[in-house]
Design an enzyme around this catalytic site. Structure first.
Site, PDB file in Angstrom:
ATOM      1  N   ARG A 139       0.849  -1.187   0.000  1.00  9.50           N
ATOM      2  CA  ARG A 139       0.000   0.000   0.000  1.00  9.50           C
ATOM      3  C   ARG A 139       0.888   1.241   0.000  1.00  9.50           C
ATOM      4  O   ARG A 139       1.875   1.313   0.729  1.00  9.50           O
ATOM      5  CB  ARG A 139      -0.921   0.019   1.230  1.00  9.50           C
ATOM      6  CG  ARG A 139      -2.088  -0.960   1.149  1.00  9.50           C
ATOM      7  CD  ARG A 139      -3.076  -0.562   0.060  1.00  9.50           C
ATOM      8  NE  ARG A 139      -4.266  -1.390   0.024  1.00  9.50           N
ATOM      9  CZ  ARG A 139      -4.385  -2.507  -0.690  1.00  9.50           C
ATOM     10  NH1 ARG A 139      -3.363  -2.942  -1.423  1.00  9.50           N
ATOM     11  NH2 ARG A 139      -5.518  -3.193  -0.684  1.00  9.50           N
ATOM     12  N   GLU A 170      -3.972   7.504  -5.406  1.00 10.96           N
ATOM     13  CA  GLU A 170      -4.351   6.722  -6.585  1.00 10.96           C
ATOM     14  C   GLU A 170      -5.778   7.114  -6.981  1.00 10.96           C
ATOM     15  O   GLU A 170      -6.637   7.223  -6.097  1.00 10.96           O
ATOM     16  CB  GLU A 170      -4.286   5.220  -6.286  1.00 10.96           C
ATOM     17  CG  GLU A 170      -2.877   4.743  -5.966  1.00 10.96           C
ATOM     18  CD  GLU A 170      -2.816   3.271  -5.549  1.00 10.96           C
ATOM     19  OE1 GLU A 170      -3.879   2.614  -5.535  1.00 10.96           O
ATOM     20  OE2 GLU A 170      -1.717   2.791  -5.230  1.00 10.96           O
ATOM     21  N   HIS A 182      -1.084   0.187  -9.608  1.00  5.90           N
ATOM     22  CA  HIS A 182      -1.582  -0.812  -8.658  1.00  5.90           C
ATOM     23  C   HIS A 182      -2.097  -2.059  -9.395  1.00  5.90           C
ATOM     24  O   HIS A 182      -3.272  -2.414  -9.306  1.00  5.90           O
ATOM     25  CB  HIS A 182      -2.680  -0.217  -7.796  1.00  5.90           C
ATOM     26  CG  HIS A 182      -2.869  -0.926  -6.488  1.00  5.90           C
ATOM     27  ND1 HIS A 182      -3.381  -0.311  -5.384  1.00  5.90           N
ATOM     28  CD2 HIS A 182      -2.638  -2.203  -6.108  1.00  5.90           C
ATOM     29  CE1 HIS A 182      -3.457  -1.169  -4.382  1.00  5.90           C
ATOM     30  NE2 HIS A 182      -3.011  -2.343  -4.804  1.00  5.90           N
TER      31      HIS A 182
END
Length: 320
Positions: free
Chosen positions: A232, A261, A280
């Site tokens: 993360r 993000e 991601h």
């Protein structure tokens, strides 16, 4: 009785089929904004969540909701306090994406070791410099340090040790039992940063891990070392990372995740030659998505069939 399962975003056909075969009514949501979900969820008993943020407003608008299945391993996008207050059990897809994320962590290490972004940037204009002038290294013989040894960390360790002849050390205060031959557990977290050529992050975003890698940790690292983060973005103090990269306190980074993000096009990390970023994509393989879809469907069926779902999050195990 047919229970309704809301899907704000589509899942793979394997998950749909499992739910249909077990008698569930699937509600394909109109979207995954907060308002979309609020409008769709009022009459639903369960929900499978991919990237949508699940807020207090959503949970307060769902009087029938009993279980929320996260299509992945992380659940930092869910308001857990509100879920508990509304008696909604939160589960994850467990290790469904572990193989995909572990493979990607190795990819980032390989990419960094060959300084690939710099090579590509100079390949056309200066072939000889790209080939011979940009430093490149092997993974063999290097030390990989893991922060966290869950499902993904273990797989990364195996692949690095057996596939690339790397030494693997790890720090995880929750690790129990005897370490396997491919992994050496260290008692001091600082040892990971001091002794590793690659530091790979494999812990969830939680109160004690957010911004836990910052200026102090970068000061400890070798100036030839790389940071790899497929966990993360919030775990790494991004401004501190930028400072460390600009000051050449570390050699570079492979980042599948950033704190904001979708990626901010003005983020300085995107412009650095020694940093590889991606949107991601760790669990975004068709195999991982299929496993996650089925895992979520199974968890919902277990719950409504009176069985305990496999991957209840730790914060809610007292609810089962």
């Amino acid at each position: 009785m047919s229970y309704k399962v809301l899907l704000p975003q589509p899942i793979l056909p394997e998950g749909y089929e499992y739910l249909r075969q077990h008698g569930y009514e699937i509600v394909d949501g109109r979207g995954f904004t907060e308002q979309d979900i609020i409008e769709d969820i009022r009459d639903c008993d369960a929900m499978i969540v991919r990237t949508a943020k699940i807020t207090r407003n959503i949970l307060n608008a769902a009087p029938k909701l009993k279980i929320l299945a996260r299509h992945g391993a992380g659940y930092d996008g869910i308001d857990l306090d509100a879920a508990r207050e509304n008696e909604v059990l939160v589960v994850t897809a467990g290790g469904a994406n572990s193989i995909s994320v572990a493979e990607l962590a190795i990819f980032y290490m390989l990419y960094c070791s060959r300084n690939f972004k710099a090579v590509l940037n100079h390949y056309i204009e200066d072939y000889r410099y790209a080939k011979m002038g940009i430093p490149k290294t092997e993974l063999s013989g290097k030390t990989l340090g893991l922060i966290g040894v869950g499902n993904i960390g273990v797989l990364v360790a195996k692949k690095a040790f057996y596939g690339f002849d790397m030494k693997v050390i790890a720090y995880d205060p929750f690790f129990k039992g005897e370490a396997p031959e491919y992994l050496q557990i260290v008692s001091e977290r600082d040892d990971i940063f001091k002794n590793s050529d690659y530091v790979s992050v494999h812990v969830p975003a939680a109160k004690d891990t957010i911004h836990s890698i910052s200026d102090r940790e970068f000061e400890l690292m070798k100036d030839t070392a790389y940071l790899i983060n497929t966990a993360r973005g919030s775990i790494v103090d991004e401004p501190a990372l930028i400072r460390a990269l600009e000051a050449k306190k570390i050699a570079g980074a492979g980042l599948d995740v950033l704190e904001k993000e979708p990626l901010d096009p003005e983020n300085p990390l995107l412009k650095m030659e020694n940093v590889l970023t991606a949107p991601h994509i760790g669990g975004a393989t068709k195999e991982a998505a299929a496993r996650s879809s089925v895992s979520c469907a199974e968890a919902i069926d277990d719950f409504f069939s009176g069985r305990t779902p496999k991957f209840v999050i730790p914060e809610m195990r007292d609810m089962i």
